[in-house]
Design a protein around this motif. Structure first.
Motif, PDB file in Angstrom:
ATOM      1  N   LEU A   1       0.795  -1.240   0.000  1.00 24.53           N
ATOM      2  CA  LEU A   1       0.000   0.000   0.000  1.00 24.53           C
ATOM      3  C   LEU A   1       0.819   1.277   0.000  1.00 24.53           C
ATOM      4  O   LEU A   1       0.251   2.358  -0.094  1.00 24.53           O
ATOM      5  CB  LEU A   1      -0.949   0.009   1.208  1.00 24.53           C
ATOM      6  CG  LEU A   1      -2.032  -1.072   1.227  1.00 24.53           C
ATOM      7  CD1 LEU A   1      -3.012  -0.810   2.365  1.00 24.53           C
ATOM      8  CD2 LEU A   1      -2.772  -1.137  -0.092  1.00 24.53           C
ATOM      9  N   GLY A   2       2.123   1.170   0.119  1.00 26.25           N
ATOM     10  CA  GLY A   2       2.939   2.372   0.037  1.00 26.25           C
ATOM     11  C   GLY A   2       3.254   2.986   1.387  1.00 26.25           C
ATOM     12  O   GLY A   2       3.109   2.350   2.442  1.00 26.25           O
ATOM     13  N   GLU A   3       3.657   4.235   1.363  1.00 26.63           N
ATOM     14  CA  GLU A   3       4.173   4.929   2.538  1.00 26.63           C
ATOM     15  C   GLU A   3       3.142   5.033   3.666  1.00 26.63           C
ATOM     16  O   GLU A   3       1.968   5.322   3.435  1.00 26.63           O
ATOM     17  CB  GLU A   3       4.640   6.331   2.148  1.00 26.63           C
ATOM     18  CG  GLU A   3       5.262   7.124   3.282  1.00 26.63           C
ATOM     19  CD  GLU A   3       5.642   8.530   2.884  1.00 26.63           C
ATOM     20  OE1 GLU A   3       6.337   9.204   3.672  1.00 26.63           O
ATOM     21  OE2 GLU A   3       5.229   8.972   1.779  1.00 26.63           O
ATOM     22  N   ILE A   4       3.631   4.814   4.876  1.00 25.84           N
ATOM     23  CA  ILE A   4       2.822   5.010   6.082  1.00 25.84           C
ATOM     24  C   ILE A   4       3.163   6.379   6.658  1.00 25.84           C
ATOM     25  O   ILE A   4       4.336   6.696   6.879  1.00 25.84           O
ATOM     26  CB  ILE A   4       3.114   3.907   7.122  1.00 25.84           C
ATOM     27  CG1 ILE A   4       2.678   2.547   6.566  1.00 25.84           C
ATOM     28  CG2 ILE A   4       2.409   4.201   8.447  1.00 25.84           C
ATOM     29  CD1 ILE A   4       3.148   1.371   7.388  1.00 25.84           C
ATOM     30  N   VAL A   5       2.147   7.201   6.901  1.00 25.66           N
ATOM     31  CA  VAL A   5       2.396   8.569   7.332  1.00 25.66           C
ATOM     32  C   VAL A   5       2.046   8.828   8.795  1.00 25.66           C
ATOM     33  O   VAL A   5       2.521   9.798   9.393  1.00 25.66           O
ATOM     34  CB  VAL A   5       1.636   9.572   6.437  1.00 25.66           C
ATOM     35  CG1 VAL A   5       2.196   9.546   5.029  1.00 25.66           C
ATOM     36  CG2 VAL A   5       0.142   9.284   6.414  1.00 25.66           C
ATOM     37  N   GLU A   6       1.197   7.987   9.380  1.00 24.38           N
ATOM     38  CA  GLU A   6       0.842   8.148  10.793  1.00 24.38           C
ATOM     39  C   GLU A   6       0.760   6.781  11.464  1.00 24.38           C
ATOM     40  O   GLU A   6       0.298   5.805  10.857  1.00 24.38           O
ATOM     41  CB  GLU A   6      -0.501   8.871  10.957  1.00 24.38           C
ATOM     42  CG  GLU A   6      -0.482  10.337  10.535  1.00 24.38           C
ATOM     43  CD  GLU A   6      -1.819  11.020  10.800  1.00 24.38           C
ATOM     44  OE1 GLU A   6      -2.307  10.915  11.950  1.00 24.38           O
ATOM     45  OE2 GLU A   6      -2.371  11.612   9.860  1.00 24.38           O
ATOM     46  N   VAL A   7       1.207   6.725  12.733  1.00 25.16           N
ATOM     47  CA  VAL A   7       1.207   5.473  13.488  1.00 25.16           C
ATOM     48  C   VAL A   7       0.760   5.729  14.922  1.00 25.16           C
ATOM     49  O   VAL A   7       1.152   6.720  15.541  1.00 25.16           O
ATOM     50  CB  VAL A   7       2.617   4.831  13.527  1.00 25.16           C
ATOM     51  CG1 VAL A   7       2.607   3.555  14.365  1.00 25.16           C
ATOM     52  CG2 VAL A   7       3.118   4.531  12.130  1.00 25.16           C
ATOM     53  N   MET A   8      -0.076   4.828  15.431  1.00 26.57           N
ATOM     54  CA  MET A   8      -0.391   4.808  16.859  1.00 26.57           C
ATOM     55  C   MET A   8      -0.159   3.376  17.339  1.00 26.57           C
ATOM     56  O   MET A   8      -0.819   2.446  16.865  1.00 26.57           O
ATOM     57  CB  MET A   8      -1.840   5.223  17.128  1.00 26.57           C
ATOM     58  CG  MET A   8      -2.193   5.231  18.615  1.00 26.57           C
ATOM     59  SD  MET A   8      -3.869   5.829  18.955  1.00 26.57           S
ATOM     60  CE  MET A   8      -4.845   4.492  18.243  1.00 26.57           C
ATOM     61  N   GLY A   9       0.808   3.186  18.239  1.00 25.27           N
ATOM     62  CA  GLY A   9       1.220   1.844  18.594  1.00 25.27           C
ATOM     63  C   GLY A   9       1.000   1.469  20.048  1.00 25.27           C
ATOM     64  O   GLY A   9       0.791   2.334  20.912  1.00 25.27           O
ATOM     65  N   ASP A  10       1.064   0.174  20.292  1.00 24.54           N
ATOM     66  CA  ASP A  10       0.936  -0.361  21.653  1.00 24.54           C
ATOM     67  C   ASP A  10       1.769  -1.631  21.747  1.00 24.54           C
ATOM     68  O   ASP A  10       1.586  -2.559  20.947  1.00 24.54           O
ATOM     69  CB  ASP A  10      -0.528  -0.663  21.976  1.00 24.54           C
ATOM     70  CG  ASP A  10      -0.707  -1.210  23.389  1.00 24.54           C
ATOM     71  OD1 ASP A  10      -0.013  -0.719  24.296  1.00 24.54           O
ATOM     72  OD2 ASP A  10      -1.540  -2.117  23.574  1.00 24.54           O
ATOM     73  N   CYS A  11       2.695  -1.674  22.703  1.00 25.31           N
ATOM     74  CA  CYS A  11       3.532  -2.846  22.923  1.00 25.31           C
ATOM     75  C   CYS A  11       3.228  -3.444  24.288  1.00 25.31           C
ATOM     76  O   CYS A  11       3.178  -2.724  25.284  1.00 25.31           O
ATOM     77  CB  CYS A  11       5.014  -2.471  22.831  1.00 25.31           C
ATOM     78  SG  CYS A  11       5.552  -2.028  21.170  1.00 25.31           S
ATOM     79  N   VAL A  12       3.028  -4.767  24.326  1.00 25.55           N
ATOM     80  CA  VAL A  12       2.604  -5.436  25.551  1.00 25.55           C
ATOM     81  C   VAL A  12       3.606  -6.521  25.941  1.00 25.55           C
ATOM     82  O   VAL A  12       3.965  -7.362  25.122  1.00 25.55           O
ATOM     83  CB  VAL A  12       1.211  -6.085  25.356  1.00 25.55           C
ATOM     84  CG1 VAL A  12       0.765  -6.771  26.641  1.00 25.55           C
ATOM     85  CG2 VAL A  12       0.197  -5.054  24.915  1.00 25.55           C
TER      86      VAL A  12
END
Length: 271
Positions: A202-213
């Motif tokens: 899908l191409g470039e990712i411009v925004e990210v909201m992450g969660d690591c557990v």
């Protein structure tokens, strides 16, 4: 008939991924009409005994306990790095400086600044590089990309991707280099595959909201003592792509019953 050139390979590390790479080198020559012959030249590992045993098992002509022997050897064309993640940068930069082509396992480096430094060095030196995102070599991936680009699916609206394994499910399994804070955790180890697939399709990712557990807070060491685990067992991220699509990816190494699960779903206005 013109004879093919020969590319000599130096492998650093003989663990699971080292074995996987050797299998690929050996099989590719039998299955595909490669433009060059591949020679298994030298294998490097943590000590002489380990390196020699692995070299004999895998079919390498030479072995060493110092990876710099591979980098400095003028007969070697390709340096293949399957060492722990935190060691990738130093090894790759020295190999690039020596004019070697580099095949490095993912994740490329623990920090984005390190990865950029490696990429910039390779570009300046004009050497070929490759990162171990093997799933992108599957013809299915290229077909999916072509379907998206052709508009067959219409306007792409959403994406879901996951790479899941169960090899860290047992809390009694020992602390390994994958649990070290430098380059460790499921997000780096498995999420990098899910991320690479998402960007490839899908191409470039411009925004990210992450969660690591972190699920398993401590693991036993070789000496029998317990060691705290800080890195994530599950890493998830919501994504927004430059084309307007949104999505989600997950890297999970405590997914009971899962072996090499690498799945994705794409939803467009037409399918």
């Amino acid at each position: 008939m013109t004879s093919k050139p020969t590319l000599s390979i130096g492998l650093i590390g003989s663990g699971f991924m080292g074995k996987a790479h050797v299998f690929g080198f050996a099989t590719a020559q039998k299955v595909f009409n490669l433009p060059a012959n591949l020679k298994l030249h030298t294998l490097a590992d943590i000590d002489k005994k380990t390196a020699e045993a692995a070299a004999n098992e895998f079919g390498f002509a030479n072995s060493t306990d110092d990876w710099r022997d591979i980098v400095q050897n003028s007969e070697i064309d390709i340096v293949d790095i399957t060492a722990p993640n935190a060691l990738h940068k130093e090894m790759a930069l020295e190999a690039i400086s020596a004019g070697k082509h580099v095949y490095c396992e993912k994740p490329l480096a623990p920090m984005i600044s390190d990865a950029m430094e490696m990429a910039d060095a390779a570009e300046k030196k004009s050497v070929k590089t490759q990162v171990g995102f093997n799933y992108l070599c599957n013809p299915m991936m290229r077909l999916a990309k072509e379907m998206i680009a052709s508009g067959e699916l219409g306007e792409i609206r959403s994406y879901r991707g996951i790479h899941a394994e169960d090899y860290m499910t047992n809390a009694s399994d020992p602390f390994t280099f994958r649990h070290e804070t430098a380059g460790g955790g499921a997000l780096a180890d498995l999420g990098s595959h899910a991320l690479a697939t998402a960007e490839f399709l899908l191409g470039e990712i411009v925004e990210v909201m992450g969660d690591c557990v972190n699920v398993i807070a401590e693991r036993p060491c070789i000496d029998g003592k317990k060691k705290s685990v800080i890195v994530d067992d599950i890493g998830r991220a919501f994504l927004r792509f430059s084309n307007g699509a949104t999505g989600y990816i997950e890297g999970n190494w405590v997914a009971t019953g899962r072996k090499m699960q690498h799945d994705f779903e794409i939803h467009g206005s037409e399918g």
